[in-house]
Motif scaffolding. Structure first.
Motif, PDB file in Angstrom:
ATOM      1  N   GLY A 136      -2.348   8.500   0.706  1.00  0.00           N
ATOM      2  CA  GLY A 136      -2.228   9.369  -0.452  1.00  0.00           C
ATOM      3  C   GLY A 136      -1.792  10.787  -0.141  1.00  0.00           C
ATOM      4  O   GLY A 136      -0.996  11.052   0.763  1.00  0.00           O
ATOM      5  N   SER A 137      -2.349  11.707  -0.905  1.00  0.00           N
ATOM      6  CA  SER A 137      -2.079  13.137  -0.787  1.00  0.00           C
ATOM      7  C   SER A 137      -3.278  13.810  -0.115  1.00  0.00           C
ATOM      8  O   SER A 137      -4.327  13.184   0.068  1.00  0.00           O
ATOM      9  N   GLY A 189      -4.267  -1.848   2.450  1.00  0.00           N
ATOM     10  CA  GLY A 189      -5.121  -0.755   2.899  1.00  0.00           C
ATOM     11  C   GLY A 189      -4.705  -0.259   4.273  1.00  0.00           C
ATOM     12  O   GLY A 189      -4.604  -1.045   5.225  1.00  0.00           O
ATOM     13  N   ASP A 190      -4.475   1.038   4.402  1.00  0.00           N
ATOM     14  CA  ASP A 190      -3.867   1.555   5.627  1.00  0.00           C
ATOM     15  C   ASP A 190      -4.778   1.493   6.843  1.00  0.00           C
ATOM     16  O   ASP A 190      -4.297   1.371   7.975  1.00  0.00           O
ATOM     17  N   MET A 229       2.592   9.306  -0.139  1.00  0.00           N
ATOM     18  CA  MET A 229       1.883   8.895  -1.355  1.00  0.00           C
ATOM     19  C   MET A 229       2.414   7.553  -1.861  1.00  0.00           C
ATOM     20  O   MET A 229       2.813   7.421  -3.020  1.00  0.00           O
ATOM     21  N   VAL A 230       2.372   6.560  -0.984  1.00  0.00           N
ATOM     22  CA  VAL A 230       2.967   5.279  -1.313  1.00  0.00           C
ATOM     23  C   VAL A 230       2.095   4.153  -0.769  1.00  0.00           C
ATOM     24  O   VAL A 230       1.440   4.285   0.264  1.00  0.00           O
ATOM     25  N   ILE A 231       2.059   3.049  -1.511  1.00  0.00           N
ATOM     26  CA  ILE A 231       1.391   1.844  -1.043  1.00  0.00           C
ATOM     27  C   ILE A 231       2.308   1.126  -0.069  1.00  0.00           C
ATOM     28  O   ILE A 231       3.501   0.978  -0.311  1.00  0.00           O
TER      29      ILE A 231
END
Length: 280
Positions: free
Chosen positions: A95-96, A116-117, A183-185
């Motif tokens: 995310g941010s 999920g990262d 900010m990317v999946i």
């Protein structure tokens, strides 16, 4: 709805036992999206943000214990960039800055999104999870905890309280492919961890299967082809590691990418990761 925000872990476990159907939130960065879109309408919330014990971490010997409430903003900095470099790299992609200040490693695990990262890193590290309830505490391997897309093995009265990972001696890498740079999946993400003491290479894959995956054939090939004395790997061997990682994917077509693109992205990320860890 009713909201409970205990400050002691014991009180949180009591509340979980008394209200097993309530939604549990830590940072809320995943949970509140579901609420805002009307996907879930919980009768109550058990908010864990004030439970200080869940935000603590300890490094003892060769093991790092991360409280489930440790945020990604914490994990992206020292000492984690030294202790668990791939996890710190993954944390920076979440995310941010505002999201990373709220989002927690425990929330990422309990949500259990295949994208999920932190999950491919924790898979590569053979992470163990600490689950607690008023009945006691147990440990569970990550592979046993993640049972499907956004499904986990938590009992109705349990909370995830900590993540336990080894601190290894060797380079680590995390690479992520998405539709933009921030900010990317993830369309695909790959983690690679190494251990000089055991001369082993392990990898984790994300967003290319129903849960975070390992690539055992790729790991076995890498373990046989890394020149540990020189700290390098031949280009042809790196190419084959990438191919085997792509073959391990169990990707599907969806609105973000085709299965073939995900496999190819995983293959390229794996090849780049091993090149960075073991430059020729």
């Amino acid at each position: 709805m009713t909201v409970l925000a205990p400050e002691a872990l014991a009180d949180a476990l009591e509340a979980r036992a008394d209200h097993p159907a309530w939604m549990v939130v830590a940072g809320g960065t995943d949970a509140m999206v579901e609420v805002n879109f009307g996907h879930r309408r919980p009768e109550g919330l058990l908010a864990l943000r004030r439970v200080a014990a869940l935000r603590e971490w300890q490094h003892e010997g060769a093991e790092l214990r991360l409280g489930a409430g440790v945020t990604f903003a914490t994990l992206e900095r020292e000492p984690f960039t030294t202790l668990v470099p791939a996890l710190a790299q993954a944390a920076r992609t979440v995310g941010s800055p505002q999201i990373r200040n709220a989002a927690t490693i425990g929330g990422n695990l309990v949500t259990g999104s295949p994208a999920g990262d932190s999950l491919p890193v924790l898979a590569a590290l053979d992470a163990q999870l600490e689950l607690a309830s008023v009945r006691g505490t147990r440990r569970l391997a990550l592979a046993d905890f993640l049972v499907g897309p956004k499904r986990n093995a938590l009992a109705a009265d349990e909370l995830l309280t900590a993540v336990l990972v080894p601190v290894l001696d060797g380079p680590q890498e995390f690479l992520k492919v998405g539709t933009r740079n921030a900010m990317v999946i993830a369309v695909a993400n790959v983690a690679l961890v190494t251990d000089r003491s055991t001369r082993t290479v392990r990898g984790g894959l994300g967003s290319v299967g129903p849960t975070a995956l390992r690539a055992p054939d790729a790991e076995a090939f890498a373990n046989s082809n890394v020149d540990w004395s020189a700290g390098s790997v031949e280009p042809a061997a790196a190419q084959e590691v990438g191919r085997l990682v792509g073959a391990a994917a169990r990707a599907i077509d969806d609105h973000r990418a085709t299965a073939e693109y995900r496999r190819r992205a995983g293959e390229v990320c794996a090849r780049r990761a091993i090149h960075r860890a073991f430059p020729t």
